[in-house]
Design a protein around this motif. Structure first.
Motif, PDB file in Angstrom:
ATOM      1  N   ARG A  46       0.828  -1.211   0.000  1.00 53.14           N
ATOM      2  CA  ARG A  46       0.000   0.000   0.000  1.00 53.14           C
ATOM      3  C   ARG A  46       0.858   1.256   0.000  1.00 53.14           C
ATOM      4  NH1 ARG A  46      -3.467  -3.434   3.156  1.00 53.14           N
ATOM      5  NH2 ARG A  46      -2.439  -2.908   5.118  1.00 53.14           N
ATOM      6  N   ARG A  47       2.045   1.152   0.574  1.00 60.71           N
ATOM      7  CA  ARG A  47       2.963   2.294   0.627  1.00 60.71           C
ATOM      8  C   ARG A  47       3.955   2.307  -0.535  1.00 60.71           C
ATOM      9  NH1 ARG A  47       4.346   3.289   7.005  1.00 60.71           N
ATOM     10  NH2 ARG A  47       2.312   2.709   7.827  1.00 60.71           N
ATOM     11  N   GLY A  48       3.722   1.423  -1.495  1.00 58.12           N
ATOM     12  CA  GLY A  48       4.549   1.423  -2.703  1.00 58.12           C
ATOM     13  C   GLY A  48       5.844   0.635  -2.594  1.00 58.12           C
ATOM     14  N   ILE A  49       5.939  -0.263  -1.612  1.00 56.79           N
ATOM     15  CA  ILE A  49       7.146  -1.067  -1.431  1.00 56.79           C
ATOM     16  C   ILE A  49       6.807  -2.518  -1.755  1.00 56.79           C
ATOM     17  CG2 ILE A  49       8.895  -1.843   0.205  1.00 56.79           C
ATOM     18  CD1 ILE A  49       8.379   0.759   1.782  1.00 56.79           C
ATOM     19  N   ASP A  50       7.487  -3.071  -2.742  1.00 57.84           N
ATOM     20  CA  ASP A  50       7.211  -4.424  -3.225  1.00 57.84           C
ATOM     21  C   ASP A  50       8.163  -5.424  -2.570  1.00 57.84           C
ATOM     22  OD1 ASP A  50       6.506  -6.682  -4.641  1.00 57.84           O
ATOM     23  OD2 ASP A  50       7.367  -6.004  -6.543  1.00 57.84           O
ATOM     24  N   CYS A  51       7.613  -6.391  -1.875  1.00 60.79           N
ATOM     25  CA  CYS A  51       8.421  -7.453  -1.256  1.00 60.79           C
ATOM     26  C   CYS A  51       8.598  -8.651  -2.182  1.00 60.79           C
ATOM     27  CB  CYS A  51       7.782  -7.909   0.057  1.00 60.79           C
ATOM     28  SG  CYS A  51       7.962  -6.726   1.403  1.00 60.79           S
ATOM     29  N   ALA A  52       8.071  -8.574  -3.383  1.00 58.77           N
ATOM     30  CA  ALA A  52       8.222  -9.627  -4.390  1.00 58.77           C
ATOM     31  C   ALA A  52       7.759 -10.995  -3.876  1.00 58.77           C
ATOM     32  CB  ALA A  52       9.671  -9.683  -4.887  1.00 58.77           C
ATOM     33  N   GLY A  53       6.667 -10.996  -3.096  1.00 59.90           N
ATOM     34  CA  GLY A  53       6.111 -12.249  -2.603  1.00 59.90           C
ATOM     35  C   GLY A  53       6.847 -12.844  -1.418  1.00 59.90           C
ATOM     36  N   PRO A  97      17.730   3.759   1.926  1.00 57.57           N
ATOM     37  CA  PRO A  97      16.890   4.852   1.410  1.00 57.57           C
ATOM     38  C   PRO A  97      15.493   4.795   2.037  1.00 57.57           C
ATOM     39  CG  PRO A  97      18.064   3.767  -0.387  1.00 57.57           C
ATOM     40  CD  PRO A  97      18.279   2.925   0.846  1.00 57.57           C
ATOM     41  N   ASP A  98      14.993   5.961   2.452  1.00 53.12           N
ATOM     42  CA  ASP A  98      13.698   6.036   3.148  1.00 53.12           C
ATOM     43  C   ASP A  98      12.575   5.349   2.382  1.00 53.12           C
ATOM     44  OD1 ASP A  98      15.049   7.519   5.023  1.00 53.12           O
ATOM     45  OD2 ASP A  98      14.032   9.410   4.574  1.00 53.12           O
ATOM     46  N   GLU A  99      12.627   5.381   1.067  1.00 48.30           N
ATOM     47  CA  GLU A  99      11.521   4.820   0.280  1.00 48.30           C
ATOM     48  C   GLU A  99      11.429   3.297   0.368  1.00 48.30           C
ATOM     49  OE1 GLU A  99      14.849   5.733  -2.768  1.00 48.30           O
ATOM     50  OE2 GLU A  99      13.962   6.761  -1.058  1.00 48.30           O
ATOM     51  N   PHE A 100      12.379   2.651   1.034  1.00 50.40           N
ATOM     52  CA  PHE A 100      12.341   1.198   1.220  1.00 50.40           C
ATOM     53  C   PHE A 100      12.004   0.796   2.656  1.00 50.40           C
ATOM     54  CE2 PHE A 100      15.095   1.665  -2.492  1.00 50.40           C
ATOM     55  CZ  PHE A 100      14.473   0.789  -3.364  1.00 50.40           C
ATOM     56  N   VAL A 101      11.571   1.741   3.487  1.00 52.41           N
ATOM     57  CA  VAL A 101      11.366   1.478   4.905  1.00 52.41           C
ATOM     58  C   VAL A 101       9.923   1.776   5.309  1.00 52.41           C
ATOM     59  CG1 VAL A 101      12.092   2.075   7.249  1.00 52.41           C
ATOM     60  CG2 VAL A 101      13.769   2.123   5.377  1.00 52.41           C
ATOM     61  N   VAL A 102       9.321   0.842   6.033  1.00 55.53           N
ATOM     62  CA  VAL A 102       8.040   1.075   6.688  1.00 55.53           C
ATOM     63  C   VAL A 102       8.285   0.998   8.187  1.00 55.53           C
ATOM     64  CG1 VAL A 102       5.738   0.143   7.158  1.00 55.53           C
ATOM     65  CG2 VAL A 102       6.579   0.248   4.814  1.00 55.53           C
ATOM     66  N   LEU A 103       8.003   2.105   8.869  1.00 58.34           N
ATOM     67  CA  LEU A 103       8.111   2.146  10.321  1.00 58.34           C
ATOM     68  C   LEU A 103       6.746   1.857  10.926  1.00 58.34           C
ATOM     69  CD1 LEU A 103      10.258   5.377  10.825  1.00 58.34           C
ATOM     70  CD2 LEU A 103      11.042   3.002  10.810  1.00 58.34           C
ATOM     71  N   SER A 104       6.745   1.146  12.044  1.00 59.26           N
ATOM     72  CA  SER A 104       5.493   0.895  12.757  1.00 59.26           C
ATOM     73  C   SER A 104       5.797   0.714  14.235  1.00 59.26           C
ATOM     74  CB  SER A 104       4.764  -0.333  12.188  1.00 59.26           C
ATOM     75  OG  SER A 104       5.548  -1.499  12.295  1.00 59.26           O
ATOM     76  N   SER A 105       4.758   0.793  15.027  1.00 60.11           N
ATOM     77  CA  SER A 105       4.867   0.633  16.476  1.00 60.11           C
ATOM     78  C   SER A 105       5.122  -0.832  16.809  1.00 60.11           C
ATOM     79  CB  SER A 105       3.563   1.094  17.132  1.00 60.11           C
ATOM     80  OG  SER A 105       3.484   0.632  18.456  1.00 60.11           O
ATOM     81  N   TYR A 106       6.195  -1.090  17.526  1.00 55.66           N
ATOM     82  CA  TYR A 106       6.497  -2.458  17.927  1.00 55.66           C
ATOM     83  C   TYR A 106       5.443  -2.970  18.921  1.00 55.66           C
ATOM     84  CZ  TYR A 106       9.073  -6.559  19.468  1.00 55.66           C
ATOM     85  OH  TYR A 106       9.438  -7.841  19.770  1.00 55.66           O
ATOM     86  N   GLY A 107       4.979  -2.107  19.814  1.00 54.54           N
ATOM     87  CA  GLY A 107       3.931  -2.499  20.758  1.00 54.54           C
ATOM     88  C   GLY A 107       2.637  -2.868  20.055  1.00 54.54           C
ATOM     89  N   ARG A 108       2.228  -2.039  19.099  1.00 56.38           N
ATOM     90  CA  ARG A 108       0.994  -2.343  18.355  1.00 56.38           C
ATOM     91  C   ARG A 108       1.164  -3.618  17.522  1.00 56.38           C
ATOM     92  NH1 ARG A 108       0.813   3.389  18.250  1.00 56.38           N
ATOM     93  NH2 ARG A 108      -1.057   4.126  19.282  1.00 56.38           N
ATOM     94  N   TRP A 109       2.374  -3.830  16.993  1.00 58.78           N
ATOM     95  CA  TRP A 109       2.654  -5.037  16.222  1.00 58.78           C
ATOM     96  C   TRP A 109       2.472  -6.272  17.118  1.00 58.78           C
ATOM     97  CZ3 TRP A 109       2.829  -6.861  11.555  1.00 58.78           C
ATOM     98  CH2 TRP A 109       3.450  -8.082  11.312  1.00 58.78           C
TER      99      TRP A 109
END
Length: 179
Positions: A46-53, A97-109
């Motif tokens: 959704r954020r434009g980062i492809d993990c290639a499956g 590069p920032d465009e390859f990183v998704v940050l999220s809350s470790y607690g919420r995860w």
């Protein structure tokens, strides 16, 4: 973005051979984690980062400080038992590069993982990060997910060492006058 990650030493061969590290579903710690990892892959898409499956790779914001903050975080995640287990892992200091990183809350995860394990329904992940989680004093509360680690992003590689909290404290020997 400066990040660090702890990886099994054997992935260094992949980094050397192919010039990158990528996730592998066969190496995900537990099959029961897959639904959560798939949700992370979908959020990355959704954020434009492809993990290639493939599953994402986890890292932590900030440089490898080579201190107890890194060691304790790694110990909490991996729970190594003895020197031979520490020898299996390396710490990679990265500049991604920032465009390859998704940050999220470790607690919420972790709340999301628990909801997946304990629920028959479809829990939803809250992707927001609170300001206090971004505060450097609360190190380890924000996680970073990457689709891969490219060789040029690796600034350094070092063995994982135990935190100093695992070592007995030295107490100074004092001699009273007249002894």
């Amino acid at each position: 973005m400066r990040l660090w990650t702890v990886q099994h030493r054997m992935v260094l061969k992949s980094l050397e051979d192919s010039g990158e590290l990528v996730g592998d579903w066969a190496r995900v710690l537990s099959h029961s984690y897959r639904p959560a990892y798939e949700e992370m892959v979908e959020e990355m898409a959704r954020r434009g980062i492809d993990c290639a499956g493939r599953p994402p790779l986890w890292a932590w914001p900030g440089p490898d400080t080579r201190d107890d903050r890194v060691a304790l975080t790694a110990e909490l995640l991996l729970n190594p038992d003895g020197p031979e287990e520490y020898d299996r892992y390396v710490v990679l200091d990265l500049d991604v590069p920032d465009e390859f990183v998704v940050l999220s809350s470790y607690g919420r995860w972790n709340d999301f993982l628990e909801a997946i394990f304990m629920s028959d329904g479809s829990p939803r992940m809250d992707w927001s990060i609170d300001q206090d989680e971004l505060d450097e004093q609360t190190y380890g509360r924000v996680q970073a997910c990457l689709p891969r680690v490219a060789g040029p992003w690796v600034l350094s590689i070092r063995p994982l060492k135990p935190s100093s909290l695992d070592e007995p404290e030295e107490t100074p020997c004092t001699v009273e006058a007249g002894e």
